[in-house]
Design an enzyme around this catalytic site. Structure first.
Site, PDB file in Angstrom:
ATOM      1  NE  ARG A   6      19.641   9.012 -32.270  1.00  0.00           N
ATOM      2  CZ  ARG A   6      18.616   9.577 -32.868  1.00  0.00           C
ATOM      3  NH1 ARG A   6      18.711  10.014 -34.094  1.00  0.00           N
ATOM      4  NH2 ARG A   6      17.466   9.682 -32.254  1.00  0.00           N
ATOM      5  CG  ASP A 153      18.563  10.384 -28.367  1.00  0.00           C
ATOM      6  OD1 ASP A 153      18.765   9.254 -27.898  1.00  0.00           O
ATOM      7  OD2 ASP A 153      18.744  10.662 -29.563  1.00  0.00           O
ATOM      8  CB  ILE A 154      16.367   8.255 -22.567  1.00  0.00           C
ATOM      9  CG1 ILE A 154      16.866   7.586 -21.285  1.00  0.00           C
ATOM     10  CG2 ILE A 154      15.193   7.537 -23.179  1.00  0.00           C
ATOM     11  CD1 ILE A 154      15.870   7.643 -20.143  1.00  0.00           C
ATOM     12  CD  GLU A 155      20.832   6.899 -27.925  1.00  0.00           C
ATOM     13  OE1 GLU A 155      21.550   5.958 -28.284  1.00  0.00           O
ATOM     14  OE2 GLU A 155      20.677   7.929 -28.595  1.00  0.00           O
ATOM     15  CB  SER A 156      24.372   5.076 -22.798  1.00  0.00           C
ATOM     16  OG  SER A 156      25.533   4.606 -22.171  1.00  0.00           O
TER      17      SER A 156
END
Length: 336
Positions: A6, A153-156
């Site tokens: 994550r 969970d804001i990713e990539s």
């Protein structure tokens, strides 16, 4: 599987920061701007360590509660099944083993935050074509479990795309309007001094849209270089986050603190120069207590134990000498 699927890697953060222009700071609606300390965390949900049931030889969730004193867990991750449909890890049904785990947590007197996203896999924010469709996907999960709190969970690529950022913000506004009292957390990577331009863009979009988000939460690790202890760099990054939220929403210092959070990592991280010790957790706990932040959590319960002979830090151990659940027991002392 990497130590932390994550995490927002520093190199990626540098690239995406250049790709996404900072959204013009807007003015929050009166409801969002004036939300006072009552919007801060309530005991229990304020501390909800992540447990990933599809990874790292996970412990029985109910036993985590009984052993640590933690009352809530953040279960990860709900993803897209390739379309705008939510499934655990993009493949497991909402009615399967994960629901059984949630029932066991509630039977033990606890509750859950469900986390959407993470570093890997298909993201709902990208696979749902509109804010209303994305809100509908979130709502399916909320309804499936009667949730009181969710974590994005804001990713990539979900994090780096301004259009997707706005879609997530607008979807959460819809979720807030349809679920009275639900808590929303948005979790993302950071620099040692606070959010980079991409993170600031996200927060400013929230403020401009009038999203009364309960917690803007940073992941203060995998920096790609830092100075000082991981405890001190975490608190510096959190102060940077507070200042960003304060500026975007027009909050006072105390109200801004009540709308931020820290999502740390226990033990060795993906970076060779980073080890988050139990002493660092004590430093972070003291900061949380002093400022009454909205959320204090970490990645992950799966890793909250010492490694066996010949085993290195990874998905099921921290890589440091510790007693079982040492990190969880420290953060369990926080009550909001």
């Amino acid at each position: 599987m990497s130590i932390a699927p994550r995490t927002l890697l520093a190199a990626a953060a540098a690239v995406t920061a250049a790709q996404v222009a900072l959204a013009a700071p807007g003015h929050a609606t009166p409801a969002a701007r004036d939300a006072g300390p009552s919007a801060a965390a309530s005991p229990g949900v304020a501390v909800a360590p992540y447990e990933y049931l599809g990874w790292g030889n996970p412990q029985a969730p109910a036993s985590v509660l009984s052993t640590t004193g933690v009352k809530w867990l953040t279960l990860a991750f709900v993803l897209s099944d390739g379309g705008c449909n939510p499934k655990w890890d993009g493949s497991r049904s909402l009615t399967g083993s994960d629901k059984t785990a949630i029932n066991s947590i509630r039977s033990a007197g606890g509750d859950v935050v469900v986390s959407f996203g993470g570093w890997s896999g298909n993201k709902l924010g990208e696979h749902c074509s509109s804010a209303s469709a994305l809100a509908g996907a979130y709502q399916k999960v909320i309804d499936a479990y009667g949730l009181k709190a969710i974590d994005i969970d804001i990713e990539s690529t979900e994090f780096s795309n301004g259009t997707v950022q706005q879609r997530v913000i607008d979807a959460l506004k819809i979720v807030k309007s349809k679920n009275s009292g639900i808590k929303t957390y948005i979790t993302f990577g950071t620099t040692p001094s606070g959010p980079d331009s991409t993170g600031k863009s996200l927060i400013n979009r929230g403020a401009k849209a009038g999203l009364a988000n309960d917690g803007w939460v940073i992941m203060p690790f995998d920096f790609g270089g830092h100075s000082g202890s991981m405890g001190s760099v975490t608190t510096a990054a959190a102060d940077g986050l507070k200042n960003t939220v304060k500026s975007a929403y027009g909050y006072s210092d105390s109200v801004a603190y009540a709308h931020i959070g820290i999502s740390s990592m226990n033990g060795k991280t993906d970076e060779s120069d980073e080890t988050v010790t139990t002493g660092d957790f004590q430093t972070i706990l003291a900061y949380a207590k002093a400022h009454h932040i909205a959320r204090l959590t970490f990645w992950a319960v799966n890793r909250d134990r010492t490694c066996g002979s010949g085993e290195s830090a990874g998905d099921s151990c921290s890589g440091v000498s510790q007693s079982a659940y040492a990190y969880s027991k420290i953060f369990a002392q926080y009550t909001g």
